[in-house]
Design an enzyme around this catalytic site. Structure first.
Site, PDB file in Angstrom:
ATOM      1  N   HIS A 267       0.733  -1.060  -0.099  1.00  0.00           N
ATOM      2  CA  HIS A 267      -0.049  -0.035  -0.046  1.00  0.00           C
ATOM      3  C   HIS A 267       0.800   1.198   0.051  1.00  0.00           C
ATOM      4  CE1 HIS A 267      -3.583   2.357   0.691  1.00  0.00           C
ATOM      5  NE2 HIS A 267      -3.687   2.226   1.778  1.00  0.00           N
ATOM      6  N   HIS A 308      -1.950  -2.322  -9.588  1.00  0.00           N
ATOM      7  CA  HIS A 308      -3.250  -1.787  -8.815  1.00  0.00           C
ATOM      8  C   HIS A 308      -4.504  -2.585  -8.843  1.00  0.00           C
ATOM      9  CE1 HIS A 308      -5.872   1.345  -6.929  1.00  0.00           C
ATOM     10  NE2 HIS A 308      -4.676   1.880  -6.794  1.00  0.00           N
ATOM     11  N   ASP A 364       2.847   5.367  -6.563  1.00  0.00           N
ATOM     12  CA  ASP A 364       4.034   5.245  -5.855  1.00  0.00           C
ATOM     13  C   ASP A 364       5.175   5.299  -6.632  1.00  0.00           C
ATOM     14  OD1 ASP A 364       2.052   3.424  -3.565  1.00  0.00           O
ATOM     15  OD2 ASP A 364       2.941   5.312  -2.946  1.00  0.00           O
TER      16      ASP A 364
HETATM   17  C1  SDX Z   1      -1.355   2.014  -3.303  1.00  0.00           C
HETATM   18  O1  SDX Z   1      -6.088   0.769  -3.290  1.00  0.00           O
HETATM   19  C2  SDX Z   1      -5.481   1.820  -3.664  1.00  0.00           C
HETATM   20  O2  SDX Z   1      -6.161   2.702  -4.144  1.00  0.00           O
HETATM   21  C3  SDX Z   1      -3.930   2.044  -3.145  1.00  0.00           C
HETATM   22  C4  SDX Z   1      -3.611   3.244  -3.484  1.00  0.00           C
HETATM   23  C5  SDX Z   1      -4.171   4.364  -2.949  1.00  0.00           C
HETATM   24  O3  SDX Z   1      -4.240   5.470  -3.346  1.00  0.00           O
HETATM   25  O4  SDX Z   1      -4.540   4.239  -1.596  1.00  0.00           O
HETATM   26  O5  SDX Z   1      -3.664   3.654  -4.804  1.00  0.00           O
HETATM   27  C6  SDX Z   1      -1.930   3.477  -3.082  1.00  0.00           C
HETATM   28  O6  SDX Z   1      -1.347   1.184  -2.495  1.00  0.00           O
HETATM   29  C7  SDX Z   1      -0.711   1.601  -4.773  1.00  0.00           C
HETATM   30  C8  SDX Z   1      -0.232   0.314  -4.639  1.00  0.00           C
HETATM   31  C9  SDX Z   1       1.190   0.449  -4.275  1.00  0.00           C
HETATM   32  N1  SDX Z   1       1.794  -0.875  -4.236  1.00  0.00           N
HETATM   33  C10 SDX Z   1       2.760  -1.403  -4.831  1.00  0.00           C
HETATM   34  O7  SDX Z   1       3.140  -0.403  -5.804  1.00  0.00           O
HETATM   35  C11 SDX Z   1       3.369  -2.685  -4.550  1.00  0.00           C
HETATM   36  C12 SDX Z   1       3.359  -3.677  -5.912  1.00  0.00           C
HETATM   37  N2  SDX Z   1       2.035  -3.783  -6.413  1.00  0.00           N
HETATM   38  C13 SDX Z   1       1.486  -5.066  -5.929  1.00  0.00           C
HETATM   39  O8  SDX Z   1       1.801  -5.587  -4.903  1.00  0.00           O
HETATM   40  C14 SDX Z   1      -0.103  -5.234  -6.488  1.00  0.00           C
HETATM   41  O9  SDX Z   1      -0.021  -4.705  -7.699  1.00  0.00           O
HETATM   42  C15 SDX Z   1      -1.130  -4.443  -5.716  1.00  0.00           C
HETATM   43  C16 SDX Z   1      -1.071  -4.881  -4.227  1.00  0.00           C
HETATM   44  C17 SDX Z   1      -1.075  -3.075  -5.853  1.00  0.00           C
HETATM   45  C18 SDX Z   1      -2.318  -5.017  -6.056  1.00  0.00           C
HETATM   46  O10 SDX Z   1      -2.456  -6.439  -6.005  1.00  0.00           O
HETATM   47  P1  SDX Z   1      -3.840  -7.166  -6.484  1.00  0.00           P
HETATM   48  O11 SDX Z   1      -4.995  -6.302  -6.965  1.00  0.00           O
HETATM   49  O12 SDX Z   1      -4.108  -8.046  -5.383  1.00  0.00           O
HETATM   50  O13 SDX Z   1      -3.310  -8.088  -7.586  1.00  0.00           O
HETATM   51  P2  SDX Z   1      -2.787  -9.355  -7.763  1.00  0.00           P
HETATM   52  O14 SDX Z   1      -1.809  -9.506  -6.480  1.00  0.00           O
HETATM   53  O15 SDX Z   1      -3.938 -10.277  -7.695  1.00  0.00           O
HETATM   54  O16 SDX Z   1      -1.829  -9.403  -9.053  1.00  0.00           O
HETATM   55  C19 SDX Z   1      -2.557  -9.692 -10.206  1.00  0.00           C
HETATM   56  C20 SDX Z   1      -1.416 -10.441 -11.098  1.00  0.00           C
HETATM   57  C21 SDX Z   1      -0.667 -11.636 -10.298  1.00  0.00           C
HETATM   58  O17 SDX Z   1      -0.287 -12.346 -11.184  1.00  0.00           O
HETATM   59  P3  SDX Z   1      -1.047 -13.708 -11.687  1.00  0.00           P
HETATM   60  O18 SDX Z   1      -1.254 -14.566 -10.178  1.00  0.00           O
HETATM   61  O19 SDX Z   1      -2.327 -13.182 -12.301  1.00  0.00           O
HETATM   62  O20 SDX Z   1      -0.034 -14.565 -12.334  1.00  0.00           O
HETATM   63  O21 SDX Z   1      -0.417  -9.523 -11.443  1.00  0.00           O
HETATM   64  C22 SDX Z   1       0.766  -9.913 -10.784  1.00  0.00           C
HETATM   65  C23 SDX Z   1       0.337 -10.947  -9.595  1.00  0.00           C
HETATM   66  O22 SDX Z   1       1.184 -11.637  -9.398  1.00  0.00           O
HETATM   67  N3  SDX Z   1       1.187  -8.615 -10.299  1.00  0.00           N
HETATM   68  C24 SDX Z   1       2.450  -8.079 -10.284  1.00  0.00           C
HETATM   69  C25 SDX Z   1       2.605  -6.960  -9.647  1.00  0.00           C
HETATM   70  N4  SDX Z   1       1.523  -6.634  -9.259  1.00  0.00           N
HETATM   71  C26 SDX Z   1       0.617  -7.629  -9.476  1.00  0.00           C
HETATM   72  N5  SDX Z   1       3.601  -8.632 -10.578  1.00  0.00           N
HETATM   73  C27 SDX Z   1       4.814  -8.112 -10.600  1.00  0.00           C
HETATM   74  N6  SDX Z   1       4.961  -7.035 -10.122  1.00  0.00           N
HETATM   75  C28 SDX Z   1       4.001  -6.381  -9.490  1.00  0.00           C
HETATM   76  N7  SDX Z   1       3.779  -4.974  -8.954  1.00  0.00           N
END
Ligand code: SDX
Length: 425
Positions: A267, A308, A364
């Protein structure tokens, strides 16, 4: 909300159940399941709340497919360009942009609540010098309730609004004190002749031994960044504030819970993690290796600042932050990590893995580069996110407290543990 119906057929009982469907201004319609368990004996199952609307809200709307973000109907791009953070705070809380008189009032109210009780400054001496600023922020904001608990009647709208202004006003003072504790410098008191962001920069970087001149480029960049971080509908930390607040606890404790939730690297903690990642990548020639790691299911590494839950297109905030990056680096000198980040974005967005999963840079990805150029250490990045997001947390807490349908949040579960058994004695 217009109401339609959806029917649910239960093959077990042969019964058919009708459930109300509501349509909001924008976004997906919702199925009202408040009576589902009473009618059918079923719970819904949605770990991570991927398909669950936890509340009705009139504050912020985001369209993940279009990459659109509206605060009370106004596009984030226009607010970032035309308004101040305190005007946007007023908009989020009251639902309309302030008149010039209302703007003066909110600026005066916030300015005159920036001091914190002198005893609170003693709290910082209890922390080790290298305590993470988010740990200090969480603890000291929660402790505010120790200073206002008796005078705070959360059922009194006036008390609620005064608390809202107090919280937003004191966050920069507490944040700057956490930084000063880490660097071993004397705390700097707020100055009532400075803007919200100018005051924050003053408390962060001024020293009693010399004059400190606020750079308008830094002041403006921070103000816009606070606007961009101010709210984002039911994200994890805002949902935490709503859930904590639904118990009737005081808002300082509820916001402290939100700060704790924001700290996570999935997050708000991602902005700090992005800079650590860019430092680890080090050079453009290493990008392919890290992209491969991000795609490897056996490797816990993820591309921080990418992806996201809602945006399946560019995060509109990331586009604006990237533009601010150029402006700030023109003033403060280039940061090779910006070039590295832009190259990483370019390569990742051509890769099928990221395209297929619609993974784009989020809020971010570039923000830490600006914070770093403005002199903030990496550990302070999520604290900056918290100051901006406090506007949204407060607005959602007020909206929830004003809702006559308010109920304590209490989800259920799918139990798959042991069946009843006796202690073998
Ligand atoms: C913020 O919710 C909000 O609005 C949050 C926010 C706000 O203003 O409040 O926007 C702020 O928190 C932004 C996000 C910051 N976090 C990161 O940058 C951390 C990296 N991102 C990931 O951890 C992830 O993308 C999340 C946590 C942001 C979202 O996760 P989800 O929605 O649970 O998605 P998921 O984990 O189910 O991913 C779907 C697929 C998966 O692959 P498969 O299992 O389908 O093969 O996408 C992949 C994930 O492995 N994936 C990534 C990835 N993000 C998702 N793979 C590599 N790198 C990434 N960053």
């Amino acid at each position: 909300m217009s109401e339609a119906k959806i029917t649910l057929h239960d093959p077990k009982t042969g019964q058919t159940h009708e459930l109300p469907v509501y349509h909001g201004t924008y976004g997906s319609p919702v199925i009202d399941i408040t009576r589902l368990h009473a009618k059918t004996g079923y719970f819904t199952f949605d770990p991570g709340f991927v398909s669950t609307a936890s509340c009705e809200s009139r504050i912020t709307y985001l369209d993940g497919e279009k990459g659109e973000l509206l605060y009370r109907g106004y596009p984030i791009e226009q607010l970032a360009e035309k308004c101040s953070f305190l005007e946007v705070f007023y908009l989020l809380v009251h639902g309309e942009l302030p008149t010039p008189e209302q703007r003066r009032e909110v600026e005066h109210a916030i300015t005159h609540h920036t001091l914190i009780n002198e005893s609170l400054l003693e709290f910082f001496k209890g922390f080790h010098y290298d305590a993470h600023p988010m740990a200090m922020l969480t603890a000291v904001v929660a402790s505010l309730s120790a200073f206002y608990h008796d005078s705070l009647d959360i059922n009194d709208p006036e008390h609620r609004l005064q608390t809202a202004y107090r919280l937003l006003a004191k966050l920069p003072t507490i944040a700057a004190a956490a930084y000063k504790h880490r660097v071993g410098e004397p705390f700097m008191y707020p100055r009532n002749n400075l803007s919200y962001c100018g005051n924050f920069l003053h408390m962060m970087y001024a020293r009693p031994t010399e004059d400190y001149e606020i750079d308008p480029v830094a002041e403006q960049a921070l103000d816009t960044l606070f606007i961009l971080h101010a709210d984002h509908e039911q994200n994890a930390s805002t949902s935490t504030v709503r859930l904590a607040g639904s118990t009737g606890t005081n808002p300082y404790a509820a916001v402290a819970a939100g700060i704790a939730a924001l700290w996570g690297p999935a997050h708000g903690g991602a902005n700090e993690a992005v800079l650590a990642m860019l430092d680890e990548i080090g050079d453009v020639k290493n990008i392919d290796k890290f992209i491969a790691r991000a795609k490897d299911k056996n490797d816990p590494f993820r591309l921080m600042g990418f992806g996201h839950r809602v945006y399946k297109n560019f995060d509109p905030r990331a586009k604006i932050i990237k533009r601010i990056c150029h402006k700030v680096l023109e003033r403060y000198g280039n940061d090779p990590r910006f070039e590295l980040a832009m190259r990483l974005e370019e390569i990742a967005l051509k890769d099928e893995y990221f395209i297929e999963r619609k993974l784009y840079p989020n809020v971010d990805f570039y923000s830490g580069i600006i914070y770093s150029a403005l002199g903030f250490p990496r550990e302070m990045f999520t604290v900056l996110f918290a100051i901006g997001r406090a506007a949204g947390w407060i607005a959602h807490w007020l909206e929830m407290m004003d809702d006559p349908r308010r109920k304590i949040g209490r989800p259920r579960q799918l139990y798959t543990g042991p069946a009843r058994r006796d202690v073998p004695r």
